[in-house]
Structure formats: structure tokens, C-alpha cells
Design a protein around this motif. Structure first.
Motif, PDB file in Angstrom:
ATOM      1  N   MET A   1      81.374  66.932  19.673  1.00  0.00           N
ATOM      2  CA  MET A   1      79.947  67.076  19.778  1.00  0.00           C
ATOM      3  C   MET A   1      79.351  66.817  18.392  1.00  0.00           C
ATOM      4  O   MET A   1      79.822  67.350  17.394  1.00  0.00           O
ATOM      5  CB  MET A   1      79.615  68.490  20.269  1.00  0.00           C
ATOM      6  CG  MET A   1      78.155  68.819  20.239  1.00  0.00           C
ATOM      7  SD  MET A   1      77.703  70.553  20.614  1.00  0.00           S
ATOM      8  CE  MET A   1      78.803  71.024  21.901  1.00  0.00           C
ATOM      9  N   LYS A   2      78.305  65.997  18.358  1.00  0.00           N
ATOM     10  CA  LYS A   2      77.647  65.676  17.090  1.00  0.00           C
ATOM     11  C   LYS A   2      76.464  66.601  16.850  1.00  0.00           C
ATOM     12  O   LYS A   2      75.800  67.040  17.772  1.00  0.00           O
ATOM     13  CB  LYS A   2      77.151  64.235  17.101  1.00  0.00           C
ATOM     14  CG  LYS A   2      78.260  63.219  17.008  1.00  0.00           C
ATOM     15  CD  LYS A   2      77.717  61.839  16.879  1.00  0.00           C
ATOM     16  CE  LYS A   2      78.888  60.863  16.814  1.00  0.00           C
ATOM     17  NZ  LYS A   2      78.438  59.495  16.795  1.00  0.00           N
ATOM     18  N   ILE A   3      76.234  66.882  15.584  1.00  0.00           N
ATOM     19  CA  ILE A   3      75.043  67.621  15.186  1.00  0.00           C
ATOM     20  C   ILE A   3      73.918  66.594  15.105  1.00  0.00           C
ATOM     21  O   ILE A   3      74.059  65.573  14.418  1.00  0.00           O
ATOM     22  CB  ILE A   3      75.258  68.324  13.839  1.00  0.00           C
ATOM     23  CG1 ILE A   3      76.376  69.364  13.979  1.00  0.00           C
ATOM     24  CG2 ILE A   3      73.960  68.968  13.353  1.00  0.00           C
ATOM     25  CD1 ILE A   3      76.783  70.027  12.699  1.00  0.00           C
ATOM     26  N   LYS A   5      71.040  64.262  14.132  1.00  0.00           N
ATOM     27  CA  LYS A   5      70.560  63.808  12.820  1.00  0.00           C
ATOM     28  C   LYS A   5      69.215  64.447  12.469  1.00  0.00           C
ATOM     29  O   LYS A   5      68.971  64.808  11.317  1.00  0.00           O
ATOM     30  CB  LYS A   5      70.464  62.277  12.815  1.00  0.00           C
ATOM     31  CG  LYS A   5      70.140  61.693  11.470  1.00  0.00           C
ATOM     32  CD  LYS A   5      71.306  61.866  10.511  1.00  0.00           C
ATOM     33  CE  LYS A   5      71.013  61.129   9.216  1.00  0.00           C
ATOM     34  NZ  LYS A   5      71.964  61.452   8.180  1.00  0.00           N
ATOM     35  N   GLU A  26      76.928  60.864   9.735  1.00  0.00           N
ATOM     36  CA  GLU A  26      77.146  61.505  11.033  1.00  0.00           C
ATOM     37  C   GLU A  26      78.027  62.717  10.807  1.00  0.00           C
ATOM     38  O   GLU A  26      78.911  62.699   9.947  1.00  0.00           O
ATOM     39  CB  GLU A  26      77.827  60.546  12.013  1.00  0.00           C
ATOM     40  CG  GLU A  26      76.934  59.429  12.477  1.00  0.00           C
ATOM     41  CD  GLU A  26      77.553  58.659  13.631  1.00  0.00           C
ATOM     42  OE1 GLU A  26      78.722  58.903  13.994  1.00  0.00           O
ATOM     43  OE2 GLU A  26      76.842  57.793  14.165  1.00  0.00           O
ATOM     44  N   LEU A  27      77.783  63.745  11.599  1.00  0.00           N
ATOM     45  CA  LEU A  27      78.500  64.994  11.396  1.00  0.00           C
ATOM     46  C   LEU A  27      78.784  65.630  12.742  1.00  0.00           C
ATOM     47  O   LEU A  27      77.872  65.908  13.512  1.00  0.00           O
ATOM     48  CB  LEU A  27      77.631  65.912  10.535  1.00  0.00           C
ATOM     49  CG  LEU A  27      78.254  67.112   9.865  1.00  0.00           C
ATOM     50  CD1 LEU A  27      79.415  66.704   8.966  1.00  0.00           C
ATOM     51  CD2 LEU A  27      77.205  67.846   9.042  1.00  0.00           C
ATOM     52  N   THR A  28      80.058  65.845  13.025  1.00  0.00           N
ATOM     53  CA  THR A  28      80.426  66.529  14.268  1.00  0.00           C
ATOM     54  C   THR A  28      80.524  68.027  13.997  1.00  0.00           C
ATOM     55  O   THR A  28      80.622  68.459  12.842  1.00  0.00           O
ATOM     56  CB  THR A  28      81.781  66.037  14.811  1.00  0.00           C
ATOM     57  OG1 THR A  28      82.812  66.408  13.882  1.00  0.00           O
ATOM     58  CG2 THR A  28      81.784  64.528  15.056  1.00  0.00           C
ATOM     59  N   GLN A  31      83.758  68.656  12.095  1.00  0.00           N
ATOM     60  CA  GLN A  31      83.682  68.324  10.670  1.00  0.00           C
ATOM     61  C   GLN A  31      82.857  69.364   9.913  1.00  0.00           C
ATOM     62  O   GLN A  31      83.253  69.816   8.834  1.00  0.00           O
ATOM     63  CB  GLN A  31      83.043  66.942  10.479  1.00  0.00           C
ATOM     64  CG  GLN A  31      83.880  65.797  10.961  1.00  0.00           C
ATOM     65  CD  GLN A  31      83.066  64.511  11.047  1.00  0.00           C
ATOM     66  OE1 GLN A  31      81.871  64.523  11.372  1.00  0.00           O
ATOM     67  NE2 GLN A  31      83.710  63.390  10.748  1.00  0.00           N
ATOM     68  N   CYS A  74      79.604  76.137  16.063  1.00  0.00           N
ATOM     69  CA  CYS A  74      80.151  75.900  14.719  1.00  0.00           C
ATOM     70  C   CYS A  74      80.918  77.119  14.224  1.00  0.00           C
ATOM     71  O   CYS A  74      81.989  76.990  13.629  1.00  0.00           O
ATOM     72  CB  CYS A  74      79.028  75.536  13.750  1.00  0.00           C
ATOM     73  SG  CYS A  74      78.311  73.912  14.053  1.00  0.00           S
TER      74      CYS A  74
END
Length: 164
Positions: A1-3, A5, A26-28, A31, A74
Motif C-alpha cells: 500500500m502506498k502513502i 503523495k 514514492e513511499l509504501t 518502506q 504504519c
């Protein structure tokens, strides 16, 4: 799942250009969770946190207020990582406590489910205090029941193995 933008951009609108150089395009959730654990030192520090990733704290703070379900994911993902007692206490008394204090009714069902299946998550819950909550209120009582089986960090229990 991406955070999303937009969430990142919103959270970091007051960051310096130098700080933004360290932010990935891009940040999942996965990550970000690793960065969030890394932001907290393994032991109580004698100096400031890792300055090059202070944006991580800014983003988590923003998510706790604007996207609590994503922030909780998270925290859950961070709790799956190898963490020390100090890191667990920072995450518990920080993001997890903020999420519960500000959005308890929206997340309590998920919190109870996680606590039911995970000793590690109950351990994390044991570091949450009833900030801004009525200690006799329904949400806080549900948190207490969810963490009741333990283990309890305030009683000196070690961090249990990751089990989510």
C-alpha cells in the motif's frame, strides 16, 4: 500500500529544501515503517534524533491527525520489525497514543482485533496512556481490556517476538 503523495506533500509543506532531498518520490507503508523505526534510536539518546530523517516524524504526526487508519497500519508494520524496548515505547507513547486519543472510535475495533491476535501488539498497547480521554470512558476501557493479557512494558516485560 502506498502513502498518497498529497498526504506527504501536505505533511512536509514547512520542511526545508534540504530535508525534502531525503524524501523518496514514492513511499509504501512498509518502506515508511522501516524509516519510522529507524528514526527512533535503539536506546535513549544523549543527543537529538537522526536529523536527516526528521521528515519521518513530521509525516507520521500528520498521518495521525489526517489519516489515522493509514497511520495505524504504519504502526502495525513498525511493530513487525525488530525493535528494542526503547523504540517500542517511543512508538507506543507517540503515534499509537495519538491515534487512539484523537481517533479512538474510528480505530478501536481494529486495535482490539490486533491485540487479540498479537502479544507484540498488546505490548505496544501497554505503552499507551489515556491522554485526553476519560479513564472511565468506553474507548479507554476497551483499550485496557485489549491489552489486559499482557505482556506489559511498564511492568518490565521484554519485547515479545513479532507475531503479526
Amino acid at each position: 500500500m502506498k502513502i498518497p503523495k498529497e498526504l506527504i506533500t501536505d505533511a512536509l509543506c514547512f520542511s526545508s529544501p534540504e530535508e525534502l532531498l531525503n524524501v523518496p518520490n514514492e513511499l509504501t507503508v512498509e518502506q515508511f515503517s522501516l524509516l519510522y523505526v529507524d528514526f527512533h534510536p535503539e536506546e535513549a539518546p544523549e543527543s537529538d534524533p537522526k536529523q536527516e530523517i526528521t521528515w519521518v516524524w513530521d509525516l507520521m504526526f500528520h498521518m495521525c491527525r489526517k489519516a489515522p487508519v493509514l497511520a495505524l497500519e504504519c504502526v502495525v508494520n513498525a511493530s513487525r520489525q525488530p525493535i528494542t524496548e526503547f523504540q517500542a515505547s517511543c512508538i507506543s507513547a507517540g503515534a499509537l497514543e495519538d491515534i487512539i486519543a484523537d481517533h479512538g472510535p474510528d480505530v478501536i475495533d481494529r486495535i482490539e482485533a490486533l491485540a487479540n491476535e498479537s502479544a507484540r501488539f498488546r505490548y505496544m498497547l501497554s505503552g499507551v496512556w489515556p491522554r485526553g480521554q476519560d479513564k472511565a470512558g468506553e474507548i479507554w476501557q476497551r483499550v485496557l481490556r485489549a491489552r489486559e493479557p499482557g505482556p506489559d512494558m511498564d511492568q518490565g516485560a521484554p519485547v515479545p517476538p513479532a507475531d503479526l
